[in-house]
Design an enzyme around this catalytic site. Structure first.
Site, PDB file in Angstrom:
ATOM      1  N   LYS A  13       0.842  -1.213   0.000  1.00 48.46           N
ATOM      2  CA  LYS A  13       0.000   0.000   0.000  1.00 48.46           C
ATOM      3  C   LYS A  13       0.870   1.253   0.000  1.00 48.46           C
ATOM      4  O   LYS A  13       0.648   2.184  -0.770  1.00 48.46           O
ATOM      5  CB  LYS A  13      -0.920   0.037   1.239  1.00 48.46           C
ATOM      6  CG  LYS A  13      -1.799  -1.179   1.411  1.00 48.46           C
ATOM      7  CD  LYS A  13      -2.669  -1.073   2.655  1.00 48.46           C
ATOM      8  CE  LYS A  13      -1.913  -1.017   3.976  1.00 48.46           C
ATOM      9  NZ  LYS A  13      -1.173  -2.246   4.310  1.00 48.46           N
ATOM     10  N   ARG A  88      -9.277   1.176   9.281  1.00 49.18           N
ATOM     11  CA  ARG A  88      -8.784  -0.161   9.580  1.00 49.18           C
ATOM     12  C   ARG A  88      -9.821  -1.009  10.302  1.00 49.18           C
ATOM     13  O   ARG A  88      -9.537  -2.126  10.704  1.00 49.18           O
ATOM     14  CB  ARG A  88      -7.576  -0.030  10.484  1.00 49.18           C
ATOM     15  CG  ARG A  88      -6.387  -0.744   9.920  1.00 49.18           C
ATOM     16  CD  ARG A  88      -5.191  -0.164  10.580  1.00 49.18           C
ATOM     17  NE  ARG A  88      -4.076  -0.987  10.457  1.00 49.18           N
ATOM     18  CZ  ARG A  88      -2.981  -0.629   9.797  1.00 49.18           C
ATOM     19  NH1 ARG A  88      -2.931   0.518   9.167  1.00 49.18           N
ATOM     20  NH2 ARG A  88      -1.959  -1.422   9.791  1.00 49.18           N
ATOM     21  N   ARG A 127      11.780  -6.396   4.334  1.00 49.98           N
ATOM     22  CA  ARG A 127      11.664  -4.923   4.274  1.00 49.98           C
ATOM     23  C   ARG A 127      12.757  -4.251   5.120  1.00 49.98           C
ATOM     24  O   ARG A 127      13.042  -4.649   6.240  1.00 49.98           O
ATOM     25  CB  ARG A 127      10.301  -4.476   4.777  1.00 49.98           C
ATOM     26  CG  ARG A 127      10.200  -2.946   4.843  1.00 49.98           C
ATOM     27  CD  ARG A 127       8.788  -2.457   4.939  1.00 49.98           C
ATOM     28  NE  ARG A 127       8.060  -2.977   6.070  1.00 49.98           N
ATOM     29  CZ  ARG A 127       6.752  -2.783   6.255  1.00 49.98           C
ATOM     30  NH1 ARG A 127       6.066  -2.087   5.372  1.00 49.98           N
ATOM     31  NH2 ARG A 127       6.158  -3.287   7.304  1.00 49.98           N
ATOM     32  N   ARG A 160      11.847  -2.620  10.460  1.00 53.25           N
ATOM     33  CA  ARG A 160      10.859  -1.992  11.337  1.00 53.25           C
ATOM     34  C   ARG A 160      10.676  -2.857  12.582  1.00 53.25           C
ATOM     35  O   ARG A 160      10.682  -4.084  12.482  1.00 53.25           O
ATOM     36  CB  ARG A 160       9.533  -1.858  10.578  1.00 53.25           C
ATOM     37  CG  ARG A 160       9.172  -0.413  10.311  1.00 53.25           C
ATOM     38  CD  ARG A 160       8.051  -0.281   9.357  1.00 53.25           C
ATOM     39  NE  ARG A 160       6.769  -0.805   9.843  1.00 53.25           N
ATOM     40  CZ  ARG A 160       5.614  -0.654   9.198  1.00 53.25           C
ATOM     41  NH1 ARG A 160       5.574   0.006   8.069  1.00 53.25           N
ATOM     42  NH2 ARG A 160       4.500  -1.157   9.685  1.00 53.25           N
ATOM     43  N   ARG A 171       0.028  -9.045  13.714  1.00 55.31           N
ATOM     44  CA  ARG A 171      -0.539  -8.025  12.812  1.00 55.31           C
ATOM     45  C   ARG A 171      -1.473  -8.681  11.799  1.00 55.31           C
ATOM     46  O   ARG A 171      -2.517  -8.116  11.463  1.00 55.31           O
ATOM     47  CB  ARG A 171       0.590  -7.275  12.088  1.00 55.31           C
ATOM     48  CG  ARG A 171       1.311  -6.294  13.000  1.00 55.31           C
ATOM     49  CD  ARG A 171       2.604  -5.829  12.401  1.00 55.31           C
ATOM     50  NE  ARG A 171       2.446  -5.051  11.196  1.00 55.31           N
ATOM     51  CZ  ARG A 171       3.434  -4.845  10.318  1.00 55.31           C
ATOM     52  NH1 ARG A 171       4.631  -5.376  10.514  1.00 55.31           N
ATOM     53  NH2 ARG A 171       3.220  -4.103   9.263  1.00 55.31           N
TER      54      ARG A 171
HETATM   55  P1  AP5 Z   1       4.986  -1.660   1.785  1.00 57.38           P
HETATM   56  O1  AP5 Z   1       4.655  -0.795   0.626  1.00 57.38           O
HETATM   57  O2  AP5 Z   1       5.800  -1.103   2.893  1.00 57.38           O
HETATM   58  O3  AP5 Z   1       3.637  -2.364   2.338  1.00 57.38           O
HETATM   59  P2  AP5 Z   1       2.434  -1.778   3.185  1.00 57.38           P
HETATM   60  O4  AP5 Z   1       1.186  -2.407   2.665  1.00 57.38           O
HETATM   61  O5  AP5 Z   1       2.478  -0.293   3.231  1.00 57.38           O
HETATM   62  O6  AP5 Z   1       2.790  -2.437   4.577  1.00 57.38           O
HETATM   63  P3  AP5 Z   1       2.782  -1.874   6.075  1.00 57.38           P
HETATM   64  O7  AP5 Z   1       3.429  -2.953   6.895  1.00 57.38           O
HETATM   65  O8  AP5 Z   1       3.351  -0.504   6.172  1.00 57.38           O
HETATM   66  O9  AP5 Z   1       1.266  -1.826   6.370  1.00 57.38           O
HETATM   67  P4  AP5 Z   1       0.613  -1.872   7.731  1.00 57.38           P
HETATM   68  O10 AP5 Z   1      -0.767  -1.537   7.333  1.00 57.38           O
HETATM   69  O11 AP5 Z   1       0.726  -3.098   8.535  1.00 57.38           O
HETATM   70  O12 AP5 Z   1       1.458  -0.849   8.607  1.00 57.38           O
HETATM   71  P5  AP5 Z   1       1.175   0.650   9.015  1.00 57.38           P
HETATM   72  O13 AP5 Z   1       2.439   1.374   8.932  1.00 57.38           O
HETATM   73  O14 AP5 Z   1      -0.023   1.190   8.318  1.00 57.38           O
HETATM   74  O15 AP5 Z   1       5.716  -2.975   1.219  1.00 57.38           O
HETATM   75  C1  AP5 Z   1       6.190  -3.976   2.099  1.00 57.38           C
HETATM   76  C2  AP5 Z   1       7.530  -4.528   1.566  1.00 57.38           C
HETATM   77  O16 AP5 Z   1       7.288  -5.194   0.331  1.00 57.38           O
HETATM   78  C3  AP5 Z   1       8.578  -3.436   1.276  1.00 57.38           C
HETATM   79  O17 AP5 Z   1       9.857  -3.951   1.535  1.00 57.38           O
HETATM   80  C4  AP5 Z   1       8.419  -3.184  -0.237  1.00 57.38           C
HETATM   81  O18 AP5 Z   1       9.616  -2.758  -0.838  1.00 57.38           O
HETATM   82  C5  AP5 Z   1       8.029  -4.571  -0.728  1.00 57.38           C
HETATM   83  N1  AP5 Z   1       7.106  -4.563  -1.871  1.00 57.38           N
HETATM   84  C6  AP5 Z   1       6.168  -3.633  -2.187  1.00 57.38           C
HETATM   85  N2  AP5 Z   1       5.525  -3.995  -3.320  1.00 57.38           N
HETATM   86  C7  AP5 Z   1       6.054  -5.184  -3.698  1.00 57.38           C
HETATM   87  C8  AP5 Z   1       5.814  -6.063  -4.786  1.00 57.38           C
HETATM   88  N3  AP5 Z   1       4.878  -5.795  -5.716  1.00 57.38           N
HETATM   89  N4  AP5 Z   1       6.547  -7.209  -4.861  1.00 57.38           N
HETATM   90  C9  AP5 Z   1       7.500  -7.497  -3.937  1.00 57.38           C
HETATM   91  N5  AP5 Z   1       7.802  -6.688  -2.891  1.00 57.38           N
HETATM   92  C10 AP5 Z   1       7.078  -5.545  -2.781  1.00 57.38           C
HETATM   93  O19 AP5 Z   1       0.728   0.486  10.557  1.00 57.38           O
HETATM   94  C11 AP5 Z   1       1.654   0.144  11.557  1.00 57.38           C
HETATM   95  C12 AP5 Z   1       0.938   0.148  12.909  1.00 57.38           C
HETATM   96  O20 AP5 Z   1       0.415   1.458  13.196  1.00 57.38           O
HETATM   97  C13 AP5 Z   1      -0.257  -0.786  13.026  1.00 57.38           C
HETATM   98  O21 AP5 Z   1       0.100  -2.107  13.352  1.00 57.38           O
HETATM   99  C14 AP5 Z   1      -1.067  -0.108  14.144  1.00 57.38           C
HETATM  100  O22 AP5 Z   1      -0.497  -0.385  15.404  1.00 57.38           O
HETATM  101  C15 AP5 Z   1      -0.853   1.384  13.849  1.00 57.38           C
HETATM  102  N6  AP5 Z   1      -1.880   1.933  12.955  1.00 57.38           N
HETATM  103  C16 AP5 Z   1      -1.691   2.454  11.709  1.00 57.38           C
HETATM  104  N7  AP5 Z   1      -2.853   2.859  11.187  1.00 57.38           N
HETATM  105  C17 AP5 Z   1      -3.809   2.595  12.107  1.00 57.38           C
HETATM  106  C18 AP5 Z   1      -5.217   2.753  12.142  1.00 57.38           C
HETATM  107  N8  AP5 Z   1      -5.885   3.274  11.085  1.00 57.38           N
HETATM  108  N9  AP5 Z   1      -5.872   2.360  13.252  1.00 57.38           N
HETATM  109  C19 AP5 Z   1      -5.238   1.846  14.323  1.00 57.38           C
HETATM  110  N10 AP5 Z   1      -3.896   1.647  14.352  1.00 57.38           N
HETATM  111  C20 AP5 Z   1      -3.191   2.017  13.254  1.00 57.38           C
END
Ligand code: AP5
Length: 216
Positions: A13, A88, A127, A160, A171
């Site tokens: 994403k 979420r 990552r 991370r 997660r």
């Molecule tokens: P990447 O693009 O980083 O993936 P992502 O979907 O953004 O993954 P995240 O882990 O950031 O999502 P998340 O929703 O768990 O975490 P968030 O930060 O929102 O890609 C991942 C890897 O794959 C990278 O190495 C990339 O290079 C690689 N890649 C990308 N595309 C690829 C492809 N096509 N093929 C191969 N490799 C590829 O949330 C973190 C924490 O914050 C949560 O756990 C929670 O505690 C809190 N939080 C955040 N938002 C909320 C909310 N709305 N409500 C409550 N808590 C929240």
């Protein structure tokens, strides 16, 4: 273009939101990035959020809603926005709808990034992020090597905290329990939902995204 990017952890994403935001020149608001910044600054918000993020749990809705409210109030968001990682759960989605309705706005579309758990675990294990500029990298599959320096700013790359194997498992559990039901919720609603096959190279997925949102 008022978009929500929905999908499991590691689905790409953030990667795709950065690419699309750059191309169509609208801001991207990633609640995870904003929360991690607060953790780095050790602000009261960061101290509270860290307790949940380190365990892979959702940060309480009222905290996250405050962040999104502030982001969408910014003048930049008038041109459109991409919300990455928000909403979420159903209460967050309802709050977003209500907030946008108050401003006579609405979502243009929700994009769901579909990736199986096995591939997600692989992506998250590989990552690496730059703590200085926020760039995201992936260890190369064939060699398991990546330079330990950021290509953009020279910062030292790190994994991370919540990409540890046991936290990733939690997660994914939290995702399936709380966030996945949003897919049915949006399917039954009036906003356009694009279900994207997010397996393939970053470029391939980006091509599918551009076609879906009408930017190709
Ligand atoms: P990447 O693009 O980083 O993936 P992502 O979907 O953004 O993954 P995240 O882990 O950031 O999502 P998340 O929703 O768990 O975490 P968030 O930060 O929102 O890609 C991942 C890897 O794959 C990278 O190495 C990339 O290079 C690689 N890649 C990308 N595309 C690829 C492809 N096509 N093929 C191969 N490799 C590829 O949330 C973190 C924490 O914050 C949560 O756990 C929670 O505690 C809190 N939080 C955040 N938002 C909320 C909310 N709305 N409500 C409550 N808590 C929240």
């Amino acid at each position: 273009m008022n978009l929500v990017f929905l999908g499991p952890p590691g689905a790409g994403k953030g990667t795709q939101a950065n690419l699309l935001a750059g191309r169509v020149e609208i801001p991207k608001y990633a609640t995870g990035d904003i929360l991690r910044e607060a953790v780095r600054e050790n602000s009261p918000l960061g101290v509270e959020a860290k307790r949940y993020m380190d365990r892979g749990e959702l940060v309480p809705d009222e905290v996250v809603l405050g962040i999104v409210d502030a982001a969408l109030k910014s003048p930049d968001a008038e041109r459109g926005f991409i919300l990455d990682g928000f909403p979420r759960n159903v209460p967050q989605a309802e709050a977003l709808d209500a907030y946008l309705a108050q401003q006579n706005r609405a979502l243009s579309a929700v994009v769901y990034f579909d990736v199986d758990d096995e591939e997600l675990v692989r992506r998250l294990a590989r990552r690496r992020v730059c703590p200085d500029c926020g760039a995201v990298f992936s260890l190369r599959a064939e060699t398991s090597e990546v330079s330990d320096r950021c290509d953009r700013c020279g910062g030292r790359l790190e994994a991370r905290v919540d990409d540890k194997q046991e936290t990733v498992r939690n997660r994914l559990r939290v995702y399936h329990e709380n966030t996945e039901p949003l897919l049915a919720w949006y399917k039954n609603g009036s906003v356009k939902l694009f279900e994207l096959d997010a397996i393939g190279t970053v470029e391939e997925v980006h091509g599918r995204l551009l076609s879906a949102v009408g930017c190709s």
